[in-house]
Design a protein around this motif. Structure first.
Motif, PDB file in Angstrom:
ATOM      1  N   VAL A 137       0.835  -1.134  -0.217  1.00 36.57           N
ATOM      2  CA  VAL A 137      -0.142  -0.038   0.076  1.00 36.57           C
ATOM      3  C   VAL A 137       0.779   1.409   0.072  1.00 36.57           C
ATOM      4  O   VAL A 137       0.609   2.419  -0.559  1.00 36.57           O
ATOM      5  CB  VAL A 137      -0.984   0.048   1.293  1.00 36.57           C
ATOM      6  N   ASP A 138       1.780   1.329   0.839  1.00 42.16           N
ATOM      7  CA  ASP A 138       2.938   2.371   0.720  1.00 42.16           C
ATOM      8  C   ASP A 138       3.221   2.914  -0.865  1.00 42.16           C
ATOM      9  O   ASP A 138       2.993   4.264  -1.066  1.00 42.16           O
ATOM     10  CB  ASP A 138       4.195   2.126   1.321  1.00 42.16           C
ATOM     11  N   ALA A 139       3.327   1.970  -1.540  1.00 37.35           N
ATOM     12  CA  ALA A 139       3.662   2.216  -3.141  1.00 37.35           C
ATOM     13  C   ALA A 139       2.360   3.108  -3.587  1.00 37.35           C
ATOM     14  O   ALA A 139       2.576   4.035  -4.354  1.00 37.35           O
ATOM     15  CB  ALA A 139       3.733   0.990  -3.888  1.00 37.35           C
ATOM     16  N   SER A 140       1.249   2.660  -3.346  1.00 37.15           N
ATOM     17  CA  SER A 140      -0.054   3.392  -4.027  1.00 37.15           C
ATOM     18  C   SER A 140      -0.062   4.762  -3.463  1.00 37.15           C
ATOM     19  O   SER A 140      -0.670   5.606  -4.119  1.00 37.15           O
ATOM     20  CB  SER A 140      -1.344   2.630  -3.751  1.00 37.15           C
ATOM     21  N   ILE A 141       0.190   4.896  -2.154  1.00 39.91           N
ATOM     22  CA  ILE A 141       0.286   6.143  -1.739  1.00 39.91           C
ATOM     23  C   ILE A 141       1.389   7.233  -2.124  1.00 39.91           C
ATOM     24  O   ILE A 141       0.902   8.159  -2.663  1.00 39.91           O
ATOM     25  CB  ILE A 141       0.524   6.169   0.015  1.00 39.91           C
ATOM     26  N   ALA A 142       2.497   6.693  -2.586  1.00 39.22           N
ATOM     27  CA  ALA A 142       3.603   7.470  -3.128  1.00 39.22           C
ATOM     28  C   ALA A 142       3.380   7.780  -4.508  1.00 39.22           C
ATOM     29  O   ALA A 142       3.430   8.696  -5.142  1.00 39.22           O
ATOM     30  CB  ALA A 142       4.866   6.755  -3.000  1.00 39.22           C
ATOM     31  N   TYR A 143       3.074   6.646  -5.356  1.00 42.55           N
ATOM     32  CA  TYR A 143       3.073   6.653  -6.735  1.00 42.55           C
ATOM     33  C   TYR A 143       1.551   7.242  -7.283  1.00 42.55           C
ATOM     34  O   TYR A 143       1.327   8.338  -7.978  1.00 42.55           O
ATOM     35  CB  TYR A 143       3.019   5.359  -7.408  1.00 42.55           C
ATOM     36  N   GLN A 144       0.343   6.752  -6.768  1.00 40.55           N
ATOM     37  CA  GLN A 144      -0.954   7.424  -7.260  1.00 40.55           C
ATOM     38  C   GLN A 144      -1.273   8.469  -6.313  1.00 40.55           C
ATOM     39  O   GLN A 144      -1.999   9.416  -7.018  1.00 40.55           O
ATOM     40  CB  GLN A 144      -1.766   6.141  -7.073  1.00 40.55           C
ATOM     41  N   GLY A 145      -1.055   8.452  -5.039  1.00 39.85           N
ATOM     42  CA  GLY A 145      -1.460   9.439  -4.342  1.00 39.85           C
ATOM     43  C   GLY A 145      -0.760  10.723  -4.442  1.00 39.85           C
ATOM     44  O   GLY A 145      -0.946  11.773  -5.096  1.00 39.85           O
ATOM     45  N   VAL A 146       0.549  10.858  -4.069  1.00 37.89           N
ATOM     46  CA  VAL A 146       1.607  11.890  -4.048  1.00 37.89           C
ATOM     47  C   VAL A 146       1.927  12.098  -5.739  1.00 37.89           C
ATOM     48  O   VAL A 146       2.023  13.325  -6.175  1.00 37.89           O
ATOM     49  CB  VAL A 146       2.694  11.822  -3.330  1.00 37.89           C
ATOM     50  N   GLY A 147       2.347  11.303  -6.239  1.00 35.84           N
ATOM     51  CA  GLY A 147       2.745  11.135  -7.663  1.00 35.84           C
ATOM     52  C   GLY A 147       1.607  11.839  -8.602  1.00 35.84           C
ATOM     53  O   GLY A 147       2.126  12.602  -9.522  1.00 35.84           O
ATOM     54  N   LEU A 148       0.548  11.049  -8.734  1.00 34.15           N
ATOM     55  CA  LEU A 148      -0.492  11.670  -9.426  1.00 34.15           C
ATOM     56  C   LEU A 148      -1.133  12.616  -9.126  1.00 34.15           C
ATOM     57  O   LEU A 148      -1.959  13.300  -9.751  1.00 34.15           O
ATOM     58  CB  LEU A 148      -1.383  10.411  -9.927  1.00 34.15           C
ATOM     59  N   GLY A 149      -1.278  12.856  -7.807  1.00 40.35           N
ATOM     60  CA  GLY A 149      -1.879  13.820  -7.053  1.00 40.35           C
ATOM     61  C   GLY A 149      -3.502  13.631  -6.821  1.00 40.35           C
ATOM     62  O   GLY A 149      -4.351  14.488  -6.504  1.00 40.35           O
ATOM     63  N   VAL A 150      -3.780  12.419  -6.603  1.00 43.49           N
ATOM     64  CA  VAL A 150      -4.869  11.669  -6.442  1.00 43.49           C
ATOM     65  C   VAL A 150      -5.037  11.779  -4.700  1.00 43.49           C
ATOM     66  O   VAL A 150      -4.121  11.809  -4.027  1.00 43.49           O
ATOM     67  CB  VAL A 150      -5.143  10.220  -6.745  1.00 43.49           C
ATOM     68  N   SER A 151      -6.195  11.964  -4.240  1.00 40.08           N
ATOM     69  CA  SER A 151      -6.301  12.325  -2.723  1.00 40.08           C
ATOM     70  C   SER A 151      -5.889  10.946  -1.983  1.00 40.08           C
ATOM     71  O   SER A 151      -6.186   9.752  -2.197  1.00 40.08           O
ATOM     72  CB  SER A 151      -7.901  12.268  -2.376  1.00 40.08           C
TER      73      SER A 151
END
Length: 213
Positions: free
Chosen positions: A98-112
């Motif tokens: 899950v850390d990867a999703s927070i980093a890549y999709q959350g912060v990287g893509l700017g998704v909430s």
């Protein structure tokens, strides 16, 4: 007796897969029961989703679709493979979670980030790693390694600004989760990196064995 769930995280090219392999070899030598798996993927269904996510031809994929595909792959992986192994008392070594999703999709893509946390809480049933080894490496070095190693997938092809955001997100995750996450310098030699990971794992394993006699 529930087993130990260990994840490996960090920017692309940091050397996660190499370290997962080395820890797998160590566990095998010590006759510690374990499985080695990865994300996205890990099961037949999850691997098919992986091919959709990473295929460079799918440049039109919208951010929300990417988030949900990762979560769908993870849900199948957790229920079909990770939880059954943990219930058998195995050590589960997983390349990304899950850390990867927070980093890549959350912060990287700017998704909430909050939305990603909620989606993955549902997908995983609240499963969290017992320890995460976060291997940090400057983006430019990671990119050089990836280019030399193979053809870049859809995520790896994203620009430097995106990957800098991802790296900083990983470092912030470590800052807020230091009891779970061990930060390792990925610019060191492979054996030096593994020494840090092995020493930490041995202490974790000894404590686990004492508490599960």
């Amino acid at each position: 007796m529930r087993g130990l769930f260990i994840t490996f995280e960090g920017p692309d090219g940091a050397g996660k897969s190499t370290q997962v392999h080395k820890l797998s070899e160590y566990l095998s030598e010590k006759d510690i029961p374990f499985i080695h798996t990865r994300e996205p993927g890990g099961t037949a269904i999850s691997d098919k989703i992986r091919s959709l996510i990473l295929d460079p031809e799918h440049a039109e994929m919208v951010d929300e679709t990417e988030v949900l595909l990762y979560a769908a792959s993870r849900s199948q992986h957790v229920k079909e493979k990770i939880i059954p192994a943990l219930k058998q008392g195995y050590v589960v070594l997983c390349d990304r979670f899950v850390d990867a999703s927070i980093a890549y999709q959350g912060v990287g893509l700017g998704v909430s980030v909050e939305s990603i946390k909620l989606i993955n809480e549902f997908a995983t049933g609240g499963l969290s790693p017992d320890r995460s080894y976060m291997i940090d490496l400057p983006v430019e070095i990671g990119k050089e390694r990836m280019v030399a190693r193979n053809q870049l997938d859809r995520i790896e092809q994203k620009g430097t600004e995106y990957h800098e955001k991802v790296r900083q997100a990983f470092l912030e995750l470590h800052d807020h989760n230091q009891e779970r996450i061990t930060l390792v310098n990925g610019d060191n030699q492979v054996d030096e990196i593994f020494h840090v990971i092995k020493e930490d794992f041995v202490a974790l394993w000894d404590n686990y064995c004492k508490n599960n006699k």
